[in-house]
Design a protein around this motif. Structure first.
Motif, mmCIF file in Angstrom:
data_model
loop_
_atom_site.group_PDB
_atom_site.id
_atom_site.type_symbol
_atom_site.label_atom_id
_atom_site.label_comp_id
_atom_site.label_asym_id
_atom_site.label_seq_id
_atom_site.Cartn_x
_atom_site.Cartn_y
_atom_site.Cartn_z
ATOM 1 N N GLY A 1 9.186 1.314 -9.032
ATOM 2 C CA GLY A 1 9.757 0.011 -8.731
ATOM 3 C C GLY A 1 10.003 -0.806 -9.979
ATOM 4 O O GLY A 1 10.192 -0.274 -11.069
ATOM 5 N N ARG B 1 2.362 -6.400 2.813
ATOM 6 C CA ARG B 1 3.803 -6.608 2.716
ATOM 7 C C ARG B 1 4.564 -5.495 3.440
ATOM 8 O O ARG B 1 4.077 -4.382 3.592
ATOM 9 N N ASP B 2 5.784 -5.817 3.861
ATOM 10 C CA ASP B 2 6.623 -4.797 4.485
ATOM 11 C C ASP B 2 6.864 -3.632 3.529
ATOM 12 O O ASP B 2 6.913 -2.474 3.948
ATOM 13 N N ARG B 3 7.018 -3.938 2.243
ATOM 14 C CA ARG B 3 7.185 -2.910 1.216
ATOM 15 C C ARG B 3 6.161 -3.151 0.121
ATOM 16 O O ARG B 3 6.439 -3.813 -0.890
ATOM 17 N N HIS C 1 -0.177 3.045 -4.593
ATOM 18 C CA HIS C 1 -0.129 3.074 -3.133
ATOM 19 C C HIS C 1 -0.117 4.522 -2.650
ATOM 20 O O HIS C 1 0.476 5.398 -3.291
ATOM 21 N N THR D 1 18.322 1.682 -7.928
ATOM 22 C CA THR D 1 17.662 1.943 -6.646
ATOM 23 C C THR D 1 18.659 2.179 -5.517
ATOM 24 O O THR D 1 18.333 2.848 -4.535
#
Length: 343
Positions: free
Chosen positions: A253, A271-273, A288, A327
């Motif tokens: 990221g 978080r969602d991501r 993660h 990305t």
């Protein structure tokens, strides 16, 4: 080709490079060999470390590809239309950097993500610092641009007759020669000239990190060197300033996230991501559990690069637009899909 001594030598050298974290990380880097109008190049998403055990080299018709580049044919971007399908039983895609290899008029091309090279090439004064170290070498510097076809045209514009070393801003190193042995020797010479020491860093606080990750989807990295990006103050300052090279963006990221407390880490996890990599300042780094295969190698790379950049050196982090460009690029989404398949 499997009986060609140069082909075998390329596979051997590719595997050696792929096992050296100072030069190649995860699925990064690529190598090629031109023979009888065909360029054999590493397939996108494959690992150089596996070059002796797997068929990772894809044959591409060279002259039609070069003509397509000259004609502005969009098919040159992926080079998929120029693959000799009968010699590609796995249906692999050519490397994202296929056109980079094609524009260099040498039989053998090696592209690596040497950590010392990246540590120099992400600096705002990169060309000056490189010139101090590359005396006697016919080299060119290409400021950062999107990998692939855009980069290939930028390289072609910089080449002079005989230029066989190209340093890519915020990216890595390319060397070329007429045979595998000469290419390997040139790579060794350039990497030695650009070698930088990595700062020593305080050891990680593993007990504290284990407490942080309780009840979250985070884990410790496989390579303990990765923790240096958080335990060394100057490395952490760079890592939180942004992303500086393409494979970091693809696997980890943008800038590293920071969690000062277990509660802060838990909030990131909700978080969602959730961020792929999180620094606990002074204590270490966490990854993660849903990261791509190769993220551990890139976490080590972050520490290796950041630990070679002096404090307060002028640097060029990627802009948000450059991060988005990588990305959302189909070629990188494909590479990510291969990494997800292998996790």
């Amino acid at each position: 080709m499997t009986l060609d001594p140069e082909f075998r030598a390329l596979r051997t050298l590719s595997a050696k490079l792929g096992r050296d974290p100072d030069r190649v990380q995860a699925a990064g880097g690529n190598t090629s060999l031109k023979r009888d109008g065909v360029m054999w190049i590493k397939a996108s998403g494959t690992w150089l470390a596996a070059a002796e055990d797997e068929d990772i080299l894809v044959p591409v018709r060279l002259d039609p590809l070069l003509q397509a580049m000259r004609d502005g044919d969009p098919g040159a971007e992926t080079a998929r239309d120029f693959v000799l399908a009968e010699h590609n039983p796995r249906g692999l895609r050519p490397s994202i950097e296929t056109t980079v290899h094609a524009v260099l008029p040498f039989a053998v091309v090696l592209h690596v993500h040497c950590v010392s090279t990246i540590a120099l090439a992400l600096r705002a004064d990169a060309e000056l610092r490189l010139a101090e170290r590359l005396d006697g070498i016919d080299w060119a510097f290409v400021p950062y641009c999107k990998p692939g076809l855009t980069l290939s045209h930028a390289i072609a514009a910089q080449l002079r007759p005989g230029t066989n070393v190209v340093v890519l801003g915020n990216h890595g190193l390319v060397v070329a020669a007429d045979d595998v042995a000469a290419a390997g020797a040139l790579l060794d010479r350039v990497c030695a000239a650009l070698a930088l020491p990595r700062r020593s860093a305080p050891p990680p606080q593993l007990a504290a990190l284990s407490s942080f990750i309780q009840g979250t989807a985070y884990r410790l990295p496989q390579d303990p060197v990765a923790h240096d990006a958080a335990t060394d103050r100057d490395s952490l300052a760079l890592a939180t300033a942004g992303a500086f090279y393409p494979d970091h963006v693809i696997f980890l990221g943008a800038a590293i996230a920071v969690a000062e407390t277990p509660a802060a880490l838990a909030a990131l996890d909700r978080r969602d991501r959730p961020p792929a990599i999180v620094a606990v300042p002074g204590r270490g780094v966490l990854l993660h559990q849903g990261v791509l295969r190769g993220a551990d190698e890139m976490a080590r790379c972050l520490a290796d690069v950041a630990g070679r950049v002096p404090a307060n050196a002028p640097t060029l982090p990627f802009s948000p637009a450059q991060v988005d460009e990588l990305t959302n690029w189909d070629a990188e989404k494909y590479r990510q899909s291969l990494s997800r398949r292998e996790t």
